[in-house]
Write a protein that holds these residues in place. Structure first.
Motif, mmCIF file in Angstrom:
data_model
loop_
_atom_site.group_PDB
_atom_site.id
_atom_site.type_symbol
_atom_site.label_atom_id
_atom_site.label_comp_id
_atom_site.label_asym_id
_atom_site.label_seq_id
_atom_site.Cartn_x
_atom_site.Cartn_y
_atom_site.Cartn_z
ATOM 1 N N SER A 1 31.875 3.555 -0.186
ATOM 2 C CA SER A 1 31.630 4.851 -0.823
ATOM 3 C C SER A 1 32.916 5.664 -0.742
ATOM 4 C CB SER A 1 30.485 5.608 -0.128
ATOM 5 O OG SER A 1 30.856 6.022 1.175
ATOM 6 N N TYR A 2 33.099 6.573 -1.697
ATOM 7 C CA TYR A 2 34.266 7.452 -1.624
ATOM 8 C C TYR A 2 33.986 8.764 -2.353
ATOM 9 C CZ TYR A 2 35.387 5.458 -6.252
ATOM 10 O OH TYR A 2 35.337 5.042 -7.555
ATOM 11 N N HIS A 3 34.694 9.809 -1.911
ATOM 12 C CA HIS A 3 34.586 11.153 -2.468
ATOM 13 C C HIS A 3 35.993 11.642 -2.809
ATOM 14 C CE1 HIS A 3 30.455 12.047 -0.543
ATOM 15 N NE2 HIS A 3 30.808 10.844 -0.085
ATOM 16 N N VAL A 4 36.142 12.324 -3.942
ATOM 17 C CA VAL A 4 37.399 12.962 -4.336
ATOM 18 C C VAL A 4 37.056 14.363 -4.819
ATOM 19 C CG1 VAL A 4 39.433 12.872 -5.810
ATOM 20 C CG2 VAL A 4 38.380 10.736 -5.027
ATOM 21 N N GLY A 5 37.583 15.391 -4.143
ATOM 22 C CA GLY A 5 37.217 16.750 -4.500
ATOM 23 C C GLY A 5 38.389 17.706 -4.463
ATOM 24 N N LEU A 6 38.244 18.796 -5.220
ATOM 25 C CA LEU A 6 39.214 19.881 -5.218
ATOM 26 C C LEU A 6 38.465 21.164 -4.891
ATOM 27 C CD1 LEU A 6 42.253 20.293 -5.724
ATOM 28 C CD2 LEU A 6 41.664 21.027 -8.043
ATOM 29 N N ARG A 7 38.983 21.899 -3.904
ATOM 30 C CA ARG A 7 38.272 23.066 -3.359
ATOM 31 C C ARG A 7 39.080 24.332 -3.586
ATOM 32 N NH1 ARG A 7 35.811 22.912 2.704
ATOM 33 N NH2 ARG A 7 34.632 21.255 1.645
ATOM 34 N N GLU B 1 40.578 16.801 4.638
ATOM 35 C CA GLU B 1 40.916 17.937 3.783
ATOM 36 C C GLU B 1 42.348 18.348 4.054
ATOM 37 O OE1 GLU B 1 39.635 22.580 2.780
ATOM 38 O OE2 GLU B 1 38.462 21.393 4.222
ATOM 39 N N ARG B 2 43.092 18.586 2.981
ATOM 40 C CA ARG B 2 44.480 19.017 3.080
ATOM 41 C C ARG B 2 44.661 20.306 2.289
ATOM 42 N NH1 ARG B 2 49.500 19.286 5.587
ATOM 43 N NH2 ARG B 2 51.054 19.821 4.006
ATOM 44 N N ALA B 3 45.086 21.377 2.977
ATOM 45 C CA ALA B 3 45.347 22.649 2.305
ATOM 46 C C ALA B 3 46.620 22.526 1.466
ATOM 47 C CB ALA B 3 45.479 23.763 3.333
ATOM 48 N N LEU B 4 46.528 22.869 0.175
ATOM 49 C CA LEU B 4 47.667 22.792 -0.729
ATOM 50 C C LEU B 4 48.324 24.153 -0.927
ATOM 51 C CD1 LEU B 4 46.056 20.457 -3.418
ATOM 52 C CD2 LEU B 4 47.401 19.804 -1.408
ATOM 53 N N THR B 5 47.517 25.203 -0.966
ATOM 54 C CA THR B 5 47.975 26.593 -1.052
ATOM 55 C C THR B 5 47.020 27.411 -0.184
ATOM 56 O OG1 THR B 5 46.561 27.362 -2.890
ATOM 57 C CG2 THR B 5 48.547 26.117 -3.482
ATOM 58 N N ALA C 1 42.553 19.933 -1.201
ATOM 59 C CA ALA C 1 41.968 18.680 -1.694
ATOM 60 C C ALA C 1 41.175 18.048 -0.558
ATOM 61 C CB ALA C 1 43.059 17.728 -2.167
ATOM 62 N N GLU C 2 40.022 17.465 -0.899
ATOM 63 C CA GLU C 2 39.198 16.796 0.106
ATOM 64 C C GLU C 2 38.884 15.383 -0.364
ATOM 65 O OE1 GLU C 2 35.737 18.432 2.822
ATOM 66 O OE2 GLU C 2 34.888 17.682 0.935
ATOM 67 N N LEU C 3 39.201 14.416 0.479
ATOM 68 C CA LEU C 3 38.952 13.009 0.198
ATOM 69 C C LEU C 3 38.073 12.440 1.297
ATOM 70 C CD1 LEU C 3 42.619 11.917 -0.632
ATOM 71 C CD2 LEU C 3 40.896 12.757 -2.244
ATOM 72 N N ALA C 4 37.296 11.414 0.951
ATOM 73 C CA ALA C 4 36.464 10.748 1.956
ATOM 74 C C ALA C 4 36.302 9.288 1.573
ATOM 75 C CB ALA C 4 35.093 11.411 2.073
ATOM 76 N N VAL C 5 36.310 8.432 2.579
ATOM 77 C CA VAL C 5 36.000 7.015 2.395
ATOM 78 C C VAL C 5 34.984 6.634 3.464
ATOM 79 C CG1 VAL C 5 38.195 6.383 1.345
ATOM 80 C CG2 VAL C 5 37.970 6.342 3.824
#
Length: 235
Positions: free
Chosen positions: A111-117, A67-71, A76-80
């Motif tokens: 498997s992979y995940h792409v998310g916006l939090r 997870e990377r804080a953008l503001t 954004a959260e990514l997973a592989v």
């Protein structure tokens, strides 16, 4: 039908995240938001997090999250990862429990995940109550060796394959520890699951002690329920 349905899910994801990412402050808090944004850019705070989801191991998936804080509110959260043996399963979602018997070979698949939090309160670090849109791709694959008339294994194998594309809406709560950068992330939600499955069913006729096999192709979309917890370390 699967490419069309997958394109539709991706379009929903892009549209939702475009709206989701808009963080428009009210006039009365413009100065506060500007000051918080300035601190976010200059103060050394947690902006990166690596996480594991230990409960997913029992569902046959082992992902590593980033997870990377953008503001101060958006990240954004990514997973592989990869899929393996499924110990629990969910028949309604199509990820059935895998057999432990001889003749069933579990194959690792990606498997992979792409998310916006979006966090519901301002904070210099990614914590608190949040909502999240997420796209997930999963593949579960296994080879089943066919048994002959005597019950012995033959050289023939049938491939059971389940491919899932999920569009998920989650509600969760993430909390950093008071004295360290360790954290817990609890979440739950609903999703649309696009399923492209080749299901192998092995049956034993007890009257003559003979094995029979059926192979069924299934292509549809169902609603799925998600609940879990992640543990992680921020820096």
């Amino acid at each position: 039908m699967r490419p069309l349905r997958l394109s539709f899910l991706c379009l929903l994801f892009v549209t939702a995240t475009s709206v989701f990412a808009q963080d428009k402050p009210k006039t009365g808090v413009v100065l506060y938001r500007d000051r918080l944004a300035q601190q976010f850019d200059t103060v050394k705070v947690v902006k990166n997090i690596f996480k594991l989801n230990p409960l997913l191991f029992f569902r046959g998936e082992i992902p590593l999250y980033y997870e990377r804080a953008l503001t101060p509110r958006v990240s954004a959260e990514l997973a592989v990862g990869f899929t393996a043996r499924n110990y629990i399963g969910n028949t309604l979602s199509g990820d059935d429990v895998d057999s432990f018997s001889r003749g069933t070979d579990i194959l690792f698949r990606p498997s992979y995940h792409v998310g916006l939090r979006y966090y519901l309160r301002d904070d210099l670090e990614p914590q608190g109550l949040y909502t999240q849109f997420e796209f997930v791709h999963l593949e579960y694959t296994k080879d089943i060796t066919v048994k002959g008339p005597t019950g012995d294994f033959t050289e023939e194998k049938l491939r059971d394959e389940r491919v899932f594309d999920d569009l998920r809406l989650l509600l969760g709560f993430q909390q950093l520890a008071a004295s360290s950068n360790w954290l817990f992330d609890f979440y739950g939600g609903l999703g649309l699951r696009s399923r492209d499955m080749t299901i192998v069913d092995e049956q034993l006729d007890l009257t003559n002690n003979q094995y029979s096999y059926t192979v069924e192709d299934q292509d549809d979309t169902v609603i799925s329920v998600f609940l879990g917890v992640k543990v992680g370390l921020g820096f």
